[in-house]
Design a protein around this motif. Sequence first.
Motif, PDB file in Angstrom:
ATOM      1  N   ASN A 415       0.860  -1.125  -0.056  1.00  0.00           N
ATOM      2  CA  ASN A 415       0.042  -0.177  -0.087  1.00  0.00           C
ATOM      3  C   ASN A 415       0.928   1.370   0.212  1.00  0.00           C
ATOM      4  O   ASN A 415       0.521   2.259  -0.689  1.00  0.00           O
ATOM      5  CB  ASN A 415      -0.897   0.019   1.110  1.00  0.00           C
ATOM      6  N   HIS A 419       0.776   4.151  -2.769  1.00  0.00           N
ATOM      7  CA  HIS A 419       0.669   5.703  -2.589  1.00  0.00           C
ATOM      8  C   HIS A 419       2.048   6.553  -2.911  1.00  0.00           C
ATOM      9  O   HIS A 419       1.868   7.569  -3.585  1.00  0.00           O
ATOM     10  CB  HIS A 419       0.762   5.718  -0.703  1.00  0.00           C
ATOM     11  N   SER A 423       1.887   9.469  -5.922  1.00  0.00           N
ATOM     12  CA  SER A 423       1.975  10.696  -5.735  1.00  0.00           C
ATOM     13  C   SER A 423       2.882  11.250  -6.917  1.00  0.00           C
ATOM     14  O   SER A 423       3.079  12.364  -7.093  1.00  0.00           O
ATOM     15  CB  SER A 423       2.917  10.919  -4.252  1.00  0.00           C
TER      16      SER A 423
END
Length: 574
Positions: A415, A419, A423
């Motif tokens: 996870n 992320h 980004s």
Amino acid sequence: MDSLCFHLKKSNFFCRRSRFLLSAFPTQKNLIMRMPPKLAQRLILFLTLVLISVGIISGYLQVRTQESQLLNTIINGADQLSNGITSATWHAMLANNREAAYQIMHTIALRQGIANIRIFNREGRIMFSTDSTVSGVVERSSKECAVCHSTPTPQVNINPPDRSRIFTNDFGKRELAMVTPIYNEPACSNAACHAHPAEVKVLGVLDVTYSLENIDQIVATIQRRAILTTTITVVVIGIFIFFFMRTTVHKPIAKLIAGTRALSAMQLDRPVDINADGEIGELAHSFNSMRVQLMKTVNELNELTQSLETKVQQRTEQLKVMNQKLFQSDRLASLGQLAASVAHEINNPIAGVLNLSMLIERIMKDDGIPQERVEEVRRYLLQISSETTRVGRIVGDLLAFSRRPSPQRMSADLNAIIHRTISIIDHKLKLAGVELELRLDDHLPEIKCDSSQIQQVIVNLVMNASEATHNRGSGKVSVRTAVDADGTMVHLEVKDNGDGIPKENLAKIFDPFFTTKGEGKGVGLGLAVVYGIVESHGGDIEVESKIGEGTTFLVDLPISGEAKEPSPQTSGIS
């Protein structure tokens, strides 16, 4: 190949035939189910029980017969003795000398076996008894009088067995009582001393009681002798039955069982040696015949199997040689395709650079670039820089595909990698008008992986999904993670609502240099690199797509990070 198929069919035929023959034989389990485990013992037990029953019944009947004969003899003897007493006292009674008559009866009562002698008159009064304690009148309904007075008219002539009775006295001993009528003879009815009317037939009865103690002892002796004889007979015949059944039933069946056990162990060279007549001998003969037939069939099957294995081995060697040739041809074809793809991808920007260089060469003068054409030359130089950058990117992708390093596995949070990756590329997605949806499992365990390579996988999958939605008014890409039920794998799903992939292209999307994008938008190495990275991590990747609905990529990564052997497709370029 036709010959090989023929041998396979023939082998299957023999296998079915062998199984059929085996099913015809009584294996150990089937024999136990069909036949009692101890047939001889059961037969011996059954015959012994029958013999014991017959012996008991025979002995009982014999004892009862002898006892009945003894009682008949005793009854006849008692009748004769009663008649003798009557005759012995006849003269005394005729002379009305009762003392003499009573003395005679006392003397006779002293004989062994006589318990009591009584005389009753017609009214049932006891006129005499050797037992002085017995006196009075006996009712006609009593057992002594019931012999003659059991009918409304008193009976006169009665057979001895009907005049006898057996009972148990107060001391628990059996006794026999014989009632003998004293008839009114003419000598008595015509006597002057005590004349009785001639119409009176019976003057009284003589009741003699005999002890049956000796008879009971004799009967007990007969019973013991019968029991002993029956026991000896049963034991002797039982021993004979035991040895007979052991010889004719138990041993042959034991040999048959041993033969079935040997057959179940495929010891087909052990015949059943039974020298017996009748059904058991016939069964042994049939068993041996089937054993020989089965051994012959198994030998034929073994020979056929050996021949088939040899031919299969030969065909396998031939197929290996053909496979090596096909693999070499396929490698050469792949290299040719790779070279053509690389040449095509690099040739276009190089041709553009060459043309732009020639244009710049024509523009330049001896004193340099004319002032009015400086901007044009600068534009040409930017295009040359762009095309050479494109060539560099192609070469870089090719090197990344062919020299991909082994993953450096470390525990990482998938996870967190997602992320971090989002980004970086989030601004590109927003510029493309793509809506990104994240559905990440909060309880996802850490996995052992190379974070940078997994990030490259996520970038390629998300950007491909984004590019697939360009023809849509509003593109949407979703990224989902989950863990499987047994807790050994994590799942990464990237789904878009693009145009979908045609079925004919699904099998080729992971091939190097395969792309459906326009000229200059890609060289077709992205998904090939993704496939190689996932496989080097011991995972798996699948794709599902429907035209007009979108595409879903499913990536499974092992939590332990154990890698599988890389396939030839992604092992690099040689």
